[in-house]
Design a protein around this motif. Structure first.
Motif, mmCIF file in Angstrom:
data_model
loop_
_atom_site.group_PDB
_atom_site.id
_atom_site.type_symbol
_atom_site.label_atom_id
_atom_site.label_comp_id
_atom_site.label_asym_id
_atom_site.label_seq_id
_atom_site.Cartn_x
_atom_site.Cartn_y
_atom_site.Cartn_z
ATOM 1 N N ALA B 229 0.839 -1.200 0.000
ATOM 2 C CA ALA B 229 0.000 0.000 0.000
ATOM 3 C C ALA B 229 0.877 1.254 0.000
ATOM 4 O O ALA B 229 0.676 2.185 -0.784
ATOM 5 C CB ALA B 229 -0.917 -0.012 1.220
ATOM 6 N N MET B 230 1.877 1.245 0.853
ATOM 7 C CA MET B 230 2.746 2.415 0.954
ATOM 8 C C MET B 230 3.507 2.615 -0.342
ATOM 9 O O MET B 230 3.698 3.757 -0.790
ATOM 10 C CB MET B 230 3.723 2.223 2.120
ATOM 11 C CG MET B 230 4.504 3.486 2.457
ATOM 12 S SD MET B 230 3.430 4.858 2.959
ATOM 13 C CE MET B 230 4.093 6.219 2.001
ATOM 14 N N ALA B 235 6.644 8.023 -2.916
ATOM 15 C CA ALA B 235 7.537 8.856 -2.118
ATOM 16 C C ALA B 235 6.993 10.263 -1.905
ATOM 17 O O ALA B 235 7.409 10.967 -0.991
ATOM 18 C CB ALA B 235 8.921 8.908 -2.768
ATOM 19 N N GLN B 236 6.105 10.691 -2.798
ATOM 20 C CA GLN B 236 5.407 11.978 -2.567
ATOM 21 C C GLN B 236 3.921 11.689 -2.413
ATOM 22 O O GLN B 236 3.108 11.990 -3.285
ATOM 23 C CB GLN B 236 5.607 12.950 -3.727
ATOM 24 C CG GLN B 236 6.815 13.852 -3.572
ATOM 25 C CD GLN B 236 8.006 13.279 -4.303
ATOM 26 O OE1 GLN B 236 7.870 12.754 -5.408
ATOM 27 N NE2 GLN B 236 9.179 13.385 -3.701
ATOM 28 N N PRO B 237 3.565 11.105 -1.313
ATOM 29 C CA PRO B 237 2.192 10.606 -1.179
ATOM 30 C C PRO B 237 1.176 11.745 -1.199
ATOM 31 O O PRO B 237 1.428 12.834 -0.682
ATOM 32 C CB PRO B 237 2.199 9.900 0.182
ATOM 33 C CG PRO B 237 3.329 10.510 0.936
ATOM 34 C CD PRO B 237 4.359 10.892 -0.078
ATOM 35 N N GLN B 256 8.007 0.760 4.931
ATOM 36 C CA GLN B 256 8.089 1.100 3.513
ATOM 37 C C GLN B 256 8.237 2.611 3.342
ATOM 38 O O GLN B 256 8.977 3.071 2.472
ATOM 39 C CB GLN B 256 6.839 0.592 2.778
ATOM 40 C CG GLN B 256 6.954 0.674 1.275
ATOM 41 C CD GLN B 256 8.090 -0.192 0.744
ATOM 42 O OE1 GLN B 256 8.394 -1.227 1.324
ATOM 43 N NE2 GLN B 256 8.728 0.263 -0.322
ATOM 44 N N ALA B 257 7.548 3.349 4.184
ATOM 45 C CA ALA B 257 7.681 4.810 4.151
ATOM 46 C C ALA B 257 9.141 5.196 4.378
ATOM 47 O O ALA B 257 9.702 6.046 3.675
ATOM 48 C CB ALA B 257 6.782 5.442 5.208
ATOM 49 N N ARG B 258 9.731 4.541 5.343
ATOM 50 C CA ARG B 258 11.132 4.824 5.639
ATOM 51 C C ARG B 258 11.994 4.512 4.425
ATOM 52 O O ARG B 258 12.885 5.255 4.065
ATOM 53 C CB ARG B 258 11.574 4.009 6.856
ATOM 54 C CG ARG B 258 12.865 4.473 7.438
ATOM 55 C CD ARG B 258 12.946 4.183 8.932
ATOM 56 N NE ARG B 258 11.788 3.406 9.404
ATOM 57 C CZ ARG B 258 11.457 3.304 10.671
ATOM 58 N NH1 ARG B 258 12.143 3.945 11.604
ATOM 59 N NH2 ARG B 258 10.438 2.580 11.025
#
Lengths: 336, 336
Positions: B229-230, B235-237, B256-258
């Motif tokens: 999902a992430m 990277a620019q959600p 995943q965000a990290r």
DNA sequence: GCAGGTAGCACAAACGTTTGCAATGGCTTT
DNA sequence: AAAGCCATTGCAAACGTTTGTGCTACCTGC
């Protein structure tokens, strides 16, 4: 209310004996069209076998009991998977009971439940049995085996990792990465912890390092134990790496280190014992001495099925899995 | 080999009937000194009751079965604790069976095992039963209840959180913290996920926010689903906060965000649904919409013990637990 | 001193299944 | 045509326990 074999017999116009043989698929004991009639009648009546009656007459259960301690060790699932996978083809049903690790009464109740059910075997999953309960277990003829941890009593059959090697190899790995002052945290004073401690010390000695008492912080493998151990090491820890007794304990160490203002692994390396999926989801990911939990389950069932002739103690493989939480200590790094 | 009540009867010089009554403590049916003699003989002979025989004649089991899916939901322990705590005083033994969530055959086997044992009740712990197996379950007279997730079929009894409220309240909380563009990740297309999605959308609508399709990323509640999902948010959600279907999924989102170079919560807030101990050990700690798993277990047993007169669907409490992973979005912060 | 009650126990049936043994009938073999 | 064999089935015992019913001996109250 519920249909019995006699009802089917009546409906199909045969004797209960024949019904029993058809339903049990005793090949060669019944004719083809009889079988069809019987099975159809059974289906129609919604017949359900009565296990109690079967077990009473055959004196034999198809159940294999697993007793787990309640303080959820997060590797239990892997062991149980291994158990299931092995028991399934052997036509054994696996039933799991929770017993308190601490609560002797709950242990006793779980034990008597399965004993009175005359299960085929009992697998004890990282449970520390109270002496009275161990005696109870021994007093039966049901085969049993401890998994993951063994009891102090020498003759109790168990399948574990070689805990001395666990301590030894993990410590060796840390030494090899350049650490000398290595902590051991959150292992207990029972046999498992003692062996790990001995292996750890041996590895240090062989490397010419004299273990310091304060490097060892006993505990119960829990997250809290990890925190406490790290708290004891303090913000300027004497050690450059910590080997923690479990994944949870390692996370406790890491989080407490962070609280103390230490960066893992830059300021302190942390290594876990167990290697469950927790190691992969934590940040940084945890380098671990990984145990073969699945194999323990497999071996446990095998042993119960085979005869008890096998040696009582048996070990499964261990290996180091490198992830992010262990790096060389500052003194060894080029960036200094 | 194993001693029976007849052996005891012989040893104590009474009839089997008396032995049975003494051992079952049927007060008023035997004399005091008889009881002593019987009990002593039983002890001496190492008597173990034969559950099969008892259940055969009494037509009644003392077991309560819990069927758990194998894909270990990490809140199962809490539910089971609640079950145990309630079953214990009611003199019920809890036996746990693992069934695959996917593997229909394993489900069927677990089901027939407990059905043929004529257990007192069946609790299905976050398992999605295949239609054939649901039919099988229904064909018996054994009371059953789904826990944590319910089935599509309307009349199946279940004890869950109010999943609409789960989505609604969690979203409301995020809105209240200043978020507008809120993602919903790793909930499935079954009834549970549908309800959460509906609650989520309602909360957004009420706040005057039009939900965008891409904000919703379905999944199976797993760690991997969170990661995926992430990855989809990128990277620019477009979103400033993500509500994840489970703790594990939330951790997947965070990690995943990290990987994408985003800081949680500075760049992205993450909120978990479940609120197990995982939320506390992860960095940053996860703000969660916490479910009352223990209570689910308690309610499940209560319902099986009570008569089926209670309404088939029942919900347990939910509440938001604030931790570190949710803060106001950049636009609302003074530091911009 | 007797009717009625009670405490303590034994007898025996019942639960639903499995299985050794025996019976039946048809077929093959000599 | 007798003997033997095999496939198919039924009979009945057994597994260990619970529990309704009945029996005995003793006691109580009048």
């Amino acid at each position: 209310m519920a249909a019995t074999i006699k009802d089917i017999a009546k409906a199909a116009g045969v004797s209960p004996a024949t019904v029993s043989r058809v339903l049990a698929n005793k090949e060669g004991f019944f004719g083809a069209q009889t079988a069809v009639r019987v099975r159809e009648a059974a289906r129609q009546l919604g017949y359900r076998k009565n296990t109690a009656a079967t077990e009473l007459v055959t004196q034999r259960s198809h159940d294999l009991a697993v007793i787990v301690n309640a303080t959820q060790t997060n590797f239990a699932n892997q062991i149980i998977e291994g158990i299931q996978a092995t028991a399934f083809p052997a036509d054994l049903n696996v039933i799991i009971l929770y017993a308190g690790d601490a609560d002797e009464e709950r242990q006793r109740r779980a034990l008597t439940t399965v004993i009175e059910r005359a299960v085929r075997g009992i697998l004890l999953l990282s449970v520390n049995l109270a002496p009275a309960n161990l005696a109870l277990l021994r007093s039966t003829e049901i085969p049993y085996t401890f998994l993951s941890i063994s009891m102090q009593a020498p003759q109790t059959p168990a399948i574990t990792s070689d805990d001395w090697q666990v301590g030894y190899q993990a410590t060796q790995y840390l030494l090899q990465r350049g650490h000398q002052r290595i902590g051991l945290a959150a292992v207990d004073h029972q046999i498992t912890g003692q062996l790990r401690l001995a292996g750890y010390r041996q590895a240090l000695m062989e490397a010419g390092v004299r273990p310091v008492a304060a490097w060892f912080q006993a505990g119960d493998y829990s997250y809290a134990a990890g925190q406490q151990a790290m708290q004891a090491y303090g913000a300027q820890p004497a050690v450059t790496a910590v080997l923690a007794g479990s994944d949870m304990a390692a996370i406790g160490v890491m989080n407490q280190a962070r609280t103390l203002g230490l960066l893992v692994p830059a300021d302190l390396s942390v290594m876990a014992i167990d290697g469950t999926e927790l190691c992969d989801i934590v940040q940084p990911t945890l380098t671990s001495l990984t145990q073969s939990f699945y194999d323990m389950g497999v071996a446990g069932v095998r042993r119960l099925l085979a005869d008890q002739s096998t040696p009582p103690r048996e070990t499964t493989a261990i290996h180091v899995v490198e992830r992010e939480s262990v790096i060389a200590p500052r003194a060894h790094r080029s960036d200094i």
